[in-house]
Design a protein around this motif. Structure first.
Motif, mmCIF file in Angstrom:
data_model
loop_
_atom_site.group_PDB
_atom_site.id
_atom_site.type_symbol
_atom_site.label_atom_id
_atom_site.label_comp_id
_atom_site.label_asym_id
_atom_site.label_seq_id
_atom_site.Cartn_x
_atom_site.Cartn_y
_atom_site.Cartn_z
ATOM 1 N N TYR A 35 41.991 46.746 45.186
ATOM 2 C CA TYR A 35 40.686 46.219 45.577
ATOM 3 C C TYR A 35 39.928 45.674 44.374
ATOM 4 C CZ TYR A 35 41.197 47.918 50.322
ATOM 5 O OH TYR A 35 41.623 48.114 51.595
ATOM 6 N N TYR A 36 40.048 46.322 43.221
ATOM 7 C CA TYR A 36 39.377 45.848 42.007
ATOM 8 C C TYR A 36 39.876 44.458 41.627
ATOM 9 C CZ TYR A 36 38.322 45.305 37.059
ATOM 10 O OH TYR A 36 37.925 44.803 35.857
ATOM 11 N N HIS A 37 41.197 44.269 41.653
ATOM 12 C CA HIS A 37 41.744 42.965 41.279
ATOM 13 C C HIS A 37 41.371 41.885 42.296
ATOM 14 C CE1 HIS A 37 43.841 44.162 37.700
ATOM 15 N NE2 HIS A 37 44.378 45.192 38.332
ATOM 16 N N ASN A 38 41.358 42.245 43.575
ATOM 17 C CA ASN A 38 40.960 41.270 44.590
ATOM 18 C C ASN A 38 39.494 40.855 44.424
ATOM 19 O OD1 ASN A 38 43.456 41.184 45.777
ATOM 20 N ND2 ASN A 38 42.967 42.675 47.367
ATOM 21 N N ILE A 39 38.633 41.825 44.195
ATOM 22 C CA ILE A 39 37.213 41.525 44.019
ATOM 23 C C ILE A 39 37.002 40.721 42.742
ATOM 24 C CG2 ILE A 39 34.958 42.578 43.538
ATOM 25 C CD1 ILE A 39 35.806 44.856 45.460
ATOM 26 N N LYS A 40 37.694 41.099 41.667
ATOM 27 C CA LYS A 40 37.573 40.371 40.400
ATOM 28 C C LYS A 40 38.030 38.921 40.554
ATOM 29 C CE LYS A 40 39.160 40.518 35.632
ATOM 30 N NZ LYS A 40 40.045 41.170 34.676
ATOM 31 N N LYS A 41 39.109 38.702 41.306
ATOM 32 C CA LYS A 41 39.605 37.345 41.527
ATOM 33 C C LYS A 41 38.591 36.519 42.313
ATOM 34 C CE LYS A 41 43.438 34.715 43.386
ATOM 35 N NZ LYS A 41 44.650 34.720 44.186
ATOM 36 N N LYS A 42 38.005 37.105 43.352
ATOM 37 C CA LYS A 42 37.019 36.384 44.159
ATOM 38 C C LYS A 42 35.773 36.044 43.341
ATOM 39 C CE LYS A 42 38.463 38.162 48.621
ATOM 40 N NZ LYS A 42 38.105 38.956 49.792
ATOM 41 N N LEU A 47 32.593 31.978 40.326
ATOM 42 C CA LEU A 47 31.913 31.585 39.088
ATOM 43 C C LEU A 47 32.654 30.487 38.340
ATOM 44 C CD1 LEU A 47 30.887 35.113 37.734
ATOM 45 C CD2 LEU A 47 29.456 33.452 38.926
ATOM 46 N N GLY A 48 33.847 30.146 38.805
ATOM 47 C CA GLY A 48 34.620 29.098 38.160
ATOM 48 C C GLY A 48 35.257 29.527 36.854
ATOM 49 N N ILE A 49 35.576 30.803 36.734
ATOM 50 C CA ILE A 49 36.183 31.329 35.511
ATOM 51 C C ILE A 49 37.700 31.313 35.678
ATOM 52 C CG2 ILE A 49 36.417 33.339 34.024
ATOM 53 C CD1 ILE A 49 33.607 34.169 34.946
#
Length: 67
Positions: A35-42, A47-49
């Motif tokens: 879930y952390y990686h999914n949220i970080k990706k979204k 933010l366009g990072i």
């Protein structure tokens, strides 16, 4: 009146209990990581990072390796 209850716990019972607790901990850790990686990706997408912007990429190795 105080009554003491002395129950026998087989050593296998403690092993199963420890294994189940460890299994639950590992499962929760894996779920949190996913879930952390999914949220970080979204968030990065919003933010366009680009995480790969500063990474070096090596060329693919192709060719004939026969002597």
């Amino acid at each position: 009146m105080v009554m003491f209850n002395f129950a026998y716990l087989d050593p296998a019972t403690a092993t199963v209990l420890f294994s189940s607790i460890a299994g639950v901990a590992v499962t929760i850790g894996a779920a949190v990581a996913v879930y952390y990686h999914n949220i970080k990706k979204k968030v990065n997408d919003k933010l366009g990072i680009d995480e790969n912007a500063k990474k070096e990429v090596e060329e693919d190795v192709t060719g004939n390796f026969e002597d």
